[in-house]
Enzyme design. Structure first.
Site, PDB file in Angstrom:
ATOM      1  N   ARG A 177       1.097  -1.091   0.127  1.00 17.43           N
ATOM      2  CA  ARG A 177       0.027  -0.076   0.094  1.00 17.43           C
ATOM      3  C   ARG A 177       0.878   1.086  -0.166  1.00 17.43           C
ATOM      4  O   ARG A 177       0.753   2.184  -0.579  1.00 17.43           O
ATOM      5  CB  ARG A 177      -1.066   0.073   1.238  1.00 17.43           C
ATOM      6  CG  ARG A 177      -1.869   1.043   1.203  1.00 17.43           C
ATOM      7  CD  ARG A 177      -3.060   0.781   2.240  1.00 17.43           C
ATOM      8  NE  ARG A 177      -2.521   0.986   3.525  1.00 17.43           N
ATOM      9  CZ  ARG A 177      -3.302   0.785   4.528  1.00 17.43           C
ATOM     10  NH1 ARG A 177      -4.595   0.509   4.638  1.00 17.43           N
ATOM     11  NH2 ARG A 177      -2.617   0.992   5.981  1.00 17.43           N
ATOM     12  N   LYS A 204      -2.419   6.732   1.329  1.00 12.70           N
ATOM     13  CA  LYS A 204      -2.430   7.164   2.775  1.00 12.70           C
ATOM     14  C   LYS A 204      -1.338   8.490   2.620  1.00 12.70           C
ATOM     15  O   LYS A 204      -0.236   8.323   3.171  1.00 12.70           O
ATOM     16  CB  LYS A 204      -1.646   6.076   3.654  1.00 12.70           C
ATOM     17  CG  LYS A 204      -2.483   6.129   4.958  1.00 12.70           C
ATOM     18  CD  LYS A 204      -1.908   4.827   5.480  1.00 12.70           C
ATOM     19  CE  LYS A 204      -2.197   4.977   7.087  1.00 12.70           C
ATOM     20  NZ  LYS A 204      -3.508   5.632   7.588  1.00 12.70           N
TER      21      LYS A 204
HETATM   22  N1  PLP Z   1      -9.090   4.452   6.644  1.00 10.34           N
HETATM   23  C1  PLP Z   1      -7.893   5.471   6.944  1.00 10.34           C
HETATM   24  C2  PLP Z   1      -8.388   6.904   6.386  1.00 10.34           C
HETATM   25  C3  PLP Z   1      -6.913   5.253   7.663  1.00 10.34           C
HETATM   26  O1  PLP Z   1      -6.226   6.174   8.092  1.00 10.34           O
HETATM   27  C4  PLP Z   1      -6.803   3.943   8.088  1.00 10.34           C
HETATM   28  C5  PLP Z   1      -5.530   3.657   9.065  1.00 10.34           C
HETATM   29  O2  PLP Z   1      -4.772   3.199   8.501  1.00 10.34           O
HETATM   30  C6  PLP Z   1      -7.660   2.968   7.805  1.00 10.34           C
HETATM   31  C7  PLP Z   1      -8.593   3.017   6.948  1.00 10.34           C
HETATM   32  C8  PLP Z   1      -7.493   1.615   8.296  1.00 10.34           C
HETATM   33  O3  PLP Z   1      -6.531   0.803   7.661  1.00 10.34           O
HETATM   34  P1  PLP Z   1      -5.858  -0.350   8.104  1.00 10.34           P
HETATM   35  O4  PLP Z   1      -6.758  -1.183   8.550  1.00 10.34           O
HETATM   36  O5  PLP Z   1      -4.820  -0.927   7.026  1.00 10.34           O
HETATM   37  O6  PLP Z   1      -4.881   0.208   9.272  1.00 10.34           O
HETATM   38  C1  COI Z   2      -3.809   3.785  11.493  1.00 10.65           C
HETATM   39  O1  COI Z   2      -4.809   3.260  11.938  1.00 10.65           O
HETATM   40  O2  COI Z   2      -2.656   3.056  11.783  1.00 10.65           O
HETATM   41  C2  COI Z   2      -3.882   4.883  11.081  1.00 10.65           C
HETATM   42  O3  COI Z   2      -2.986   5.310  10.428  1.00 10.65           O
HETATM   43  C3  COI Z   2      -4.892   5.836  11.741  1.00 10.65           C
HETATM   44  C4  COI Z   2      -4.325   6.923  12.223  1.00 10.65           C
HETATM   45  C5  COI Z   2      -5.736   8.051  12.172  1.00 10.65           C
HETATM   46  C6  COI Z   2      -3.978   6.897  13.443  1.00 10.65           C
END
Ligand code: PLP
Ligand code: COI
Length: 344
Positions: free
Chosen positions: A79, A181
């Site tokens: 990602r 991200k």
């Molecule tokens: N959506 C957003 C906007 C995020 O910042 C995050 C955090 O990483 C997620 C979703 C969740 O993603 P993940 O499960 O890969 O941490």
């Molecule tokens: C995460 O879950 O790792 C994120 O990057 C979300 C952030 C808002 C702390």
């Protein structure tokens, strides 16, 4: 280690070592571990002027049998590569990303919280344009770093349901950067989150910005719903971040709990039909949602404001059981941290 693991919040704590590698003249250097937590860059660095930066978030856990593991770091690596390509930044090779993550955990092993404390070691890989730019263009030099910080629950109260509101702000434009991200996605959400907190809500439930009729995600987590006939449903949209936790939960729901799952467009009008709702992400894990406020209308899910819904609880127990070594993981989900001779 004199840390009150049980009472950690989600915040930055300086740990001993971080990884750093620099990109210059078209290539990455060999990278190194350093104790220096300071970043010194030019006043006109690309990141400072035009926000050329992206990041990842992942965790290391101590398992029930006292191993230290990471959860699906390969997906964070790929990602981050997607984020870099979208932001005109050089990809840090995915195999080196995973090795660097392992080294950061290994070097900060005493900061991995004990099993059962509810805390974990959060890892923050990130990259930024580091050389001066003034015209709007990509930097040509970049720095990639990974630091570690022990963290507790993202939402105070842990398993206590939270309240969302549908904001009058958008998070991501069609064909914009919502699916990667990018730091800029978070910069633009800051006003909306401060406003939500001022109004007494924990987070924003963003709608798609083209039609403002479909549910997307929150500022830092994807969303799942449970239907009255126990189907786990999650929004499908090209403008949300492909959460690794959400993708994992859909597998857990199907393969471990025998539930049907669906990734599809979800209309805001459907909110009242669901019996459970939760936010999912590395930081949020699986945080139950009790209510959503939508411009004067409040939808309270049947699971209520006291505790997580039944399916949410099962999903949480199974996912964290896999992460903590209590439940057999699907192949390739768990990366054990071992002292390694491989240099990144
Ligand atoms: N959506 C957003 C906007 C995020 O910042 C995050 C955090 O990483 C997620 C979703 C969740 O993603 P993940 O499960 O890969 O941490
Ligand atoms: C995460 O879950 O790792 C994120 O990057 C979300 C952030 C808002 C702390």
């Amino acid at each position: 280690m004199n840390i009150d693991w049980q009472n950690l919040g989600f915040g930055y704590m300086k740990t001993d070592y971080r990884f750093v590698s620099n990109f210059k003249d078209g290539k990455w250097d060999e990278g190194k571990m350093t104790t220096d937590d300071k970043v010194v860059i030019n006043e006109s660095a690309g990141v400072l002027q035009y926000a050329q930066t992206c990041f990842e978030g992942m965790k290391a856990y101590r398992t029930i049998d006292n191993r230290v593991v990471c959860f699906r770091p390969d997906l964070n690596a790929s990602r981050m590569a997607d984020s870099c390509r979208r932001l005109e930044m050089p990809v840090f090779p995915e195999n080196r990303f995973i090795e660097a993550v392992k080294q950061v955990v290994e070097k900060n092993i005493d900061y991995v919280p004990p099993y059962g404390s509810g805390a974990s070691l959060y890892l923050r890989p990130y990259m930024f344009g580091s050389n001066p730019v003034l015209g709007v263009k990509p930097a040509t030099e970049f720095e990639f770093r990974i630091f570690a910080s022990p963290v507790g629950p993202y939402f105070k109260g842990g398993a206590k349901p939270i309240i969302l509101r549908v904001p009058d702000f958008d998070r991501a434009a069609p064909l914009g950067t919502g699916h990667v991200k990018a730091g800029l996605n978070y910069a633009m959400s800051l006003h909306a989150i401060v406003d939500a907190h001022n109004q007494g809500y924990n987070e924003n439930m963003y709608l798609d910005s083209a039609t403002r009729t479909k549910i997307e995600e929150t500022g830092g987590a994807n969303i799942i719903f449970v239907t009255k006939d126990n189907k786990v449903v999650t929004p499908k949209s090209p403008t949300i971040l492909p959460s690794i936790t959400r993708r994992s939960l859909m597998v857990v729901a199907e393969k471990y709990l025998g539930l049907k799952t669906e990734e599809r467009e979800i209309h805001i009008e459907e909110l009242k039909d669901f019996k459970e709702c939760a936010l999912c992400g590395t930081a949020a894990v699986l945080s139950p949602v009790g209510k959503v406020a939508d411009h004067g209308k409040v939808i309270e899910f049947p699971s209520g404001m006291e505790k997580p819904g039944e399916i949410t609880q099962k999903l949480y127990d199974t996912l964290t059981g896999i992460q903590m070594g209590k439940i057999e993981p699907p192949e390739g989900w768990i990366y054990e941290i071992k002292p390694s001779a491989v240099s990144v």
